[in-house]
Every structure is written in C-alpha cells, then in structure tokens.
Scaffold this motif. Structure first.
Motif, PDB file in Angstrom:
ATOM      1  N   VAL A  17       0.685  -1.216   0.141  1.00 31.42           N
ATOM      2  CA  VAL A  17       0.014   0.093   0.231  1.00 31.42           C
ATOM      3  C   VAL A  17       0.810   1.304  -0.041  1.00 31.42           C
ATOM      4  O   VAL A  17       0.726   2.357  -0.813  1.00 31.42           O
ATOM      5  CB  VAL A  17      -0.922  -0.019   1.117  1.00 31.42           C
ATOM      6  CG1 VAL A  17      -1.649   1.210   1.070  1.00 31.42           C
ATOM      7  CG2 VAL A  17      -1.970  -1.108   1.260  1.00 31.42           C
ATOM      8  N   VAL A  18       2.195   1.310   0.973  1.00 33.11           N
ATOM      9  CA  VAL A  18       2.848   2.412   1.046  1.00 33.11           C
ATOM     10  C   VAL A  18       3.392   2.665  -0.345  1.00 33.11           C
ATOM     11  O   VAL A  18       3.593   3.824  -0.893  1.00 33.11           O
ATOM     12  CB  VAL A  18       3.621   2.293   2.073  1.00 33.11           C
ATOM     13  CG1 VAL A  18       4.706   3.344   2.030  1.00 33.11           C
ATOM     14  CG2 VAL A  18       2.958   2.131   3.379  1.00 33.11           C
ATOM     15  N   SER A  20       2.585   1.720  -3.231  1.00 38.10           N
ATOM     16  CA  SER A  20       1.729   2.077  -4.602  1.00 38.10           C
ATOM     17  C   SER A  20       1.412   3.642  -4.235  1.00 38.10           C
ATOM     18  O   SER A  20       1.197   4.479  -5.089  1.00 38.10           O
ATOM     19  CB  SER A  20       0.382   1.263  -4.363  1.00 38.10           C
ATOM     20  OG  SER A  20       0.605  -0.149  -4.622  1.00 38.10           O
ATOM     21  N   TRP A  21       1.147   3.912  -2.861  1.00 39.13           N
ATOM     22  CA  TRP A  21       0.925   5.344  -2.872  1.00 39.13           C
ATOM     23  C   TRP A  21       1.786   6.173  -3.274  1.00 39.13           C
ATOM     24  O   TRP A  21       1.853   7.365  -3.983  1.00 39.13           O
ATOM     25  CB  TRP A  21       0.642   5.575  -1.290  1.00 39.13           C
ATOM     26  CG  TRP A  21       0.419   7.006  -1.140  1.00 39.13           C
ATOM     27  CD1 TRP A  21      -0.554   7.709  -0.996  1.00 39.13           C
ATOM     28  CD2 TRP A  21       1.475   7.844  -0.496  1.00 39.13           C
ATOM     29  NE1 TRP A  21      -0.368   9.073  -0.589  1.00 39.13           N
ATOM     30  CE2 TRP A  21       0.999   9.272  -0.081  1.00 39.13           C
ATOM     31  CE3 TRP A  21       2.921   7.524  -0.015  1.00 39.13           C
ATOM     32  CZ2 TRP A  21       1.701   9.997   0.540  1.00 39.13           C
ATOM     33  CZ3 TRP A  21       3.677   8.483   0.772  1.00 39.13           C
ATOM     34  CH2 TRP A  21       3.001   9.701   0.846  1.00 39.13           C
ATOM     35  N   VAL A  25       1.931   9.251  -6.025  1.00 40.47           N
ATOM     36  CA  VAL A  25       2.184  10.537  -5.914  1.00 40.47           C
ATOM     37  C   VAL A  25       3.415  11.063  -6.662  1.00 40.47           C
ATOM     38  O   VAL A  25       3.208  12.156  -7.214  1.00 40.47           O
ATOM     39  CB  VAL A  25       2.539  10.466  -4.379  1.00 40.47           C
ATOM     40  CG1 VAL A  25       3.057  12.119  -4.116  1.00 40.47           C
ATOM     41  CG2 VAL A  25       1.533  10.616  -3.605  1.00 40.47           C
ATOM     42  N   GLU A  28       2.156  11.376 -10.361  1.00 40.41           N
ATOM     43  CA  GLU A  28       0.669  12.384 -10.739  1.00 40.41           C
ATOM     44  C   GLU A  28       1.260  13.567 -11.768  1.00 40.41           C
ATOM     45  O   GLU A  28       0.298  13.773 -12.481  1.00 40.41           O
ATOM     46  CB  GLU A  28       0.324  12.830  -9.409  1.00 40.41           C
ATOM     47  CG  GLU A  28      -1.017  13.774  -9.433  1.00 40.41           C
ATOM     48  CD  GLU A  28      -1.508  14.120  -8.238  1.00 40.41           C
ATOM     49  OE1 GLU A  28      -2.424  14.710  -8.173  1.00 40.41           O
ATOM     50  OE2 GLU A  28      -0.837  13.832  -7.195  1.00 40.41           O
TER      51      GLU A  28
END
Length: 55
Positions: A17-18, A20-21, A25, A28
């Motif tokens: 999860v970390v 992927s985040w 970011v 983006e």
C-alpha cells in the motif's frame, strides 16, 4: 518525510500500500503533463485533417 514516518506507515498500512501510494504521488505530475500533451496532439491531428481550426 522522515524515515521514521515511512516505517510507521509501512507498519500500519503494509508495504504494498505504501509503495503504491508513493509511486502514484510521484507519477501524478507526469500523468497530468501527458494528458495535456495528448489533448494538444488530438487538436493538432484534427487541424491537419481540416476538422477544426488549429488553436
């Protein structure tokens, strides 16, 4: 962001999860730029075909 914060996030949310985040970011801005360029390309192709006036 400090290393302790990163490890805390990994502990709380999990490594996938970390990661992927973090990747989302970072990418983006690149995706926003790519969207703008694709829109401009679409307008240029339409102008070359004579569908609309070039901006």
């Amino acid at each position: 962001m400090e290393t302790a914060e990163v490890f805390s996030f990994i502990k709380d949310f999990g490594f996938p999860v970390v990661l992927s985040w973090f990747l989302l970011v970072r990418m983006e801005n690149k995706l926003a730029g790519l969207t703008d360029v694709i829109g401009e390309l679409s307008c240029n192709i339409a102008a070359m075909r004579g569908d609309v006036a070039k901006k």
